[in-house]
Write a protein that holds these residues in place. Sequence first.
Motif, PDB file in Angstrom:
ATOM      1  N   GLU A  92       0.807  -1.065   0.120  1.00  0.00           N
ATOM      2  CA  GLU A  92      -0.032   0.088   0.016  1.00  0.00           C
ATOM      3  C   GLU A  92       0.842   1.192  -0.098  1.00  0.00           C
ATOM      4  OE1 GLU A  92      -3.090   0.083   2.893  1.00  0.00           O
ATOM      5  OE2 GLU A  92      -3.466  -2.062   2.585  1.00  0.00           O
ATOM      6  N   TYR A 152      -6.944  -5.006  -1.979  1.00  0.00           N
ATOM      7  CA  TYR A 152      -5.959  -5.232  -0.965  1.00  0.00           C
ATOM      8  C   TYR A 152      -6.348  -6.648  -0.240  1.00  0.00           C
ATOM      9  CZ  TYR A 152      -9.620  -3.359   2.089  1.00  0.00           C
ATOM     10  OH  TYR A 152     -10.688  -2.912   2.904  1.00  0.00           O
ATOM     11  N   ARG A 196      -6.917   2.795  -1.261  1.00  0.00           N
ATOM     12  CA  ARG A 196      -6.898   1.430  -0.632  1.00  0.00           C
ATOM     13  C   ARG A 196      -7.903   0.499  -1.304  1.00  0.00           C
ATOM     14  NH1 ARG A 196      -8.175  -0.687   4.610  1.00  0.00           N
ATOM     15  NH2 ARG A 196      -6.680  -2.698   4.834  1.00  0.00           N
TER      16      ARG A 196
END
Length: 357
Positions: free
Chosen positions: A3, A55, A50
């Motif tokens: 990230e 993710y 994100r």
Amino acid sequence: RTESAPPAPAAERAVEATQAFASYVALDLQTGTPAETDDLLRTLAAQIGRLCRGYVPPAVGISAPPSDSGTLGGVVPSDGLVVNIGYGASFFDHAHADRRPKGIKAMREFPDDRLQRDECDGDMLLEIRADQQDVVVHALRELTRVTRGGLAVRWRQDGVRPSPRPDGAPRNHFGFKDGTSNPTGADFDSLVWIDEPTQPWTRGGTFVVVRLIRMLTEFWDRVSISEQENMFGRVRTTGAPLDGDVETDVPQYAADPTGDVIPLTAHMRLANPRTPGTDRSRIFRRAYNYVGGMDSNGNLDLGLVFTCLQRDIAGQFEATQDRLEGEPLVDYIAPFGGGYFYLPPRDAGTGVSTTGG
Ligand code: HEM
């Protein structure tokens, strides 16, 4: 996945292909100081970045609450997710007053409206769109998770775009194709992106107008096809203008000055009269159907989450809405909410940074 720093929520993303599902959520700031507001915006932008990248939720000990709702499984896919942050006029009463874009204001009440003020405006707007409904709901949940306490939901309306049928554009709850005529190419650029020399930080941003419009389908279903078609100016089956053959045909109003073929009061004719004087008032529309429950009279709660992009709310959306005043369609619709919001340009981060250019 790693990230890294999140990309700024991008106004440009607002014009990507229309995803099948959307949620429009207006929020009011609960923060005490401008610095707290900035912290909140950074948190929101990081979480949006994100979610848009996708993710793998980090593991937490079994005695702690999970770091992700888990509704999308072990890997959160990006899945065409688009999230835009909009800023309403009242945002600038809380922070960054010096960055208030020209022309942003509370939503105007028009004569045919039935506005419920608690369903209007808001300090901020989250526009969440994706190809799957569970992706939209997951994003909404993860965004409210990190902003709880700082933002309170003022109103929310979810929308769904019906899958395109073999015969062309998706249809609204009145059975008519919606979204046929929209500016494209250079027209789009000059109508949508803000280019205000005295406010360089807004250049390349845009304004989104959201209108929540109930559609009184029970009344509508009692109207003859020809009356329905005259109200819009288009053929219901094909979507063609009443003077044309196919959906993409351009209506020739000059050849029909007294409205014998396409009535002068037809929605599309009033909305876009195609005269040089009204050319700059065109808007870029994107509409979703909404599906609510039933009202207390047993009528269906169905309607449109009408949205449009423009560089000048007064000169474009409001000018268009003014022309539509008293159109025959007003007997079958009830605009009750929505708001005006500024979408900053891609490279402006939150768009309200006091240092950004
Ligand atoms: C066109 C439906 C509200 C502005 C159309 C068309 C339909 C339609 C069926 C023709 C097909 C197309 O070009 O997409 C509706 C319904 C509404 C609604 C059912 C409310 C429930 C609005 C509002 C505005 C607006 C609030 C702006 C103030 C326009 C414009 C066009 C259009 C600019 C394109 C006209 C053209 O370029 O020919 N609408 N509309 N509409 N509508 Fe609406």
